[in-house]
Write a protein that holds these residues in place. Structure first.
Motif, short mmCIF file in Angstrom:
data_model
loop_
_atom_site.label_atom_id
_atom_site.label_comp_id
_atom_site.label_asym_id
_atom_site.label_seq_id
_atom_site.Cartn_x
_atom_site.Cartn_y
_atom_site.Cartn_z
N UNK A 194 -35.90 7.51 9.60
CA UNK A 194 -34.99 7.71 10.73
C UNK A 194 -34.58 9.17 10.84
N UNK A 195 -34.28 9.60 12.06
CA UNK A 195 -33.87 10.99 12.27
C UNK A 195 -32.59 11.28 11.50
N UNK A 196 -32.42 12.50 11.00
CA UNK A 196 -31.20 12.85 10.28
C UNK A 196 -29.95 12.54 11.09
N UNK A 197 -29.01 11.87 10.46
CA UNK A 197 -27.75 11.56 11.10
C UNK A 197 -27.77 10.32 11.97
N UNK A 203 -21.54 7.15 1.86
CA UNK A 203 -20.39 8.05 1.84
C UNK A 203 -19.69 8.14 3.19
N UNK A 204 -20.42 7.88 4.27
CA UNK A 204 -19.78 7.94 5.58
C UNK A 204 -19.31 6.58 6.07
N UNK A 304 -20.08 14.18 13.33
CA UNK A 304 -19.09 13.10 13.29
C UNK A 304 -18.94 12.56 11.87
N UNK A 305 -20.06 12.33 11.20
CA UNK A 305 -20.00 11.80 9.84
C UNK A 305 -19.38 12.79 8.87
N UNK A 306 -19.73 14.07 9.02
CA UNK A 306 -19.21 15.08 8.11
C UNK A 306 -17.73 15.40 8.36
N UNK A 307 -17.22 15.02 9.52
CA UNK A 307 -15.81 15.29 9.82
C UNK A 307 -14.87 14.55 8.89
N UNK A 308 -15.37 13.50 8.22
CA UNK A 308 -14.55 12.78 7.25
C UNK A 308 -14.19 13.66 6.06
N UNK A 353 -28.78 13.86 0.41
CA UNK A 353 -28.94 12.41 0.46
C UNK A 353 -27.60 11.72 0.58
N UNK A 354 -26.60 12.26 -0.12
CA UNK A 354 -25.29 11.63 -0.17
C UNK A 354 -24.55 11.75 1.16
N UNK A 355 -24.61 12.93 1.78
CA UNK A 355 -23.77 13.17 2.95
C UNK A 355 -24.51 13.10 4.29
#
Length: 358
Positions: A194-197, A203-204, A304-308, A353-355
């Motif tokens: 799948x495409x990144x993100x 973790x998200x 959006x995911x990294x905003x956490x 991989x984690x984030x």
């Protein structure tokens, strides 16, 4: 019959069968396993790729089931946030900072002293996969990214070694048994990662330990079934569930299996190409740069995911944020990634991989 005589008989049985019959009496009484099946388990060699949540649970279950040998490949050390779902590790392990593979070897041999464990503290790559996994009878997926899963899938198809795919996010889980030449493989189901993100990560989106144990339990039983008699796999299926919603389903993949793909029905194993992914330590910087995909990353979803984890810099060219103290991820629109704060490629891949979930 006195106790010394019983012990002598027990030892003679163990020598003949390579397992202690008294220890596994409840298993061997299950007719579909029996003493013959237990004998096969005692002589089997299982490879576990990734010894985190799924990998550690599967390792414990396989050890208690009487598997003879385990090869464990893992690149990480345990962290505080691992403890709710990674069964092999304790608070002391987090403080001591030993690699997961080394801890796993010690702890599993406390469960069964006759178990042969081969730990590898490394990142599984196209360069080393043959050296690490060519001798195993079957591979269990305990990874956290599709990059490694596609690598394992191509290796499995090329070498005709079965593997058990497993994935878990939130309370959802999926398991698929891949028997090269008989069932659909991962690339039949999903031609490319799948495409990144585009997909959540643990973790998200979070993950529940109960779902981890359910997936690992199914993986373990699938492993045992294949080791005892792989000829029983004449149909191809994907098992999926959502424990929170109490839904369970089996997806028939026979159409995909019959069509096949260039990996399982051909000789194209592009993920085993050692030149596929170039990793570079940036000159004069504590940073690692690499490409993980040829697809265009979804920068909006990634942001959006990294905003956490903190404030995110986002524009049409890149997304950047500090995910851990001193560790900064930059994802570029052309598929490049830079992890600043480390000069170790394996550490950088672990962070991505984690984030990011690639």
């Amino acid at each position: 019959m006195n106790q010394s005589t019983r012990n002598l008989i027990s030892r003679s049985m163990q020598t003949e069968n390579n397992f202690d019959e008294s220890r596994f009496i409840r298993q061997t009484r299950y007719q579909k396993l029996g003493a013959v099946g237990q004998q096969k388990l005692s002589q089997a060699h299982v490879g576990i790729v990734g010894c985190g949540a799924l990998g550690s649970a599967a390792a414990v279950a396989l050890t208690r089931a009487g598997i003879g040998s385990l090869t464990i490949v893992d690149r990480d050390v345990p962290e505080w946030s691992n403890l709710p779902r990674q069964l092999l590790y304790t608070e002391r392990d987090v403080r001591n900072g030993l690699p997961k593979a080394i801890i796993a070897e010690r702890r599993l041999k406390e469960i069964d002293s006759t178990l042969h464990v081969i730990p590898h503290v490394t990142d599984l790559t196209a360069h080393n996969i043959s050296d690490l996994l060519s001798a195993v009878d079957i591979i269990v997926d305990g990874t956290d990214n599709f990059e490694t899963r596609f690598l394992v899938n191509d290796f499995s198809c090329r070498e005709k070694i079965p593997w058990i795919y497993g994935g878990v996010i939130g309370a959802e889980g999926r398991v698929m048994t891949v028997i090269p030449g008989k069932t659909a493989c991962l690339r039949c189901l999903m031609p490319d990662p799948p495409a990144p993100g585009s997909l959540p990560t643990c973790d998200t989106a979070g993950v529940l330990g109960a779902a981890v144990m359910a997936v690992a339990g199914i993986q373990t039983l699938e492993t045992i079934k294949v080791l005892i008699d792989s000829t029983q796999y004449t149909e191809s299926r994907l098992f999926a569930f959502d424990l929170w919603e109490s839904t369970w389903k089996t997806i028939d993949l026979r159409v995909l299996s019959e069509a096949g793909c260039s990996s399982c029905h051909g000789d194209e194993h592009k993920w085993l190409d050692t030149s596929r992914h170039q990793t570079a330590i940036l000159c004069g910087q504590d940073a690692v740069q690499f490409h993980y995909t040829n697809k265009t990353p979804n920068l909006c979803n990634i942001a959006k995911n990294l905003s956490y984890f903190g404030s995110v810099t986002e524009n049409k060219w890149l997304v950047r944020t500090e995910v851990e103290p001193g560790i900064i991820i930059s994802v570029f629109a052309d598929g490049r990634l830079i992890v600043a704060g480390t000069r170790e490629p394996s550490r950088a891949r672990s962070v991505v991989s984690k984030y990011i979930g690639m």
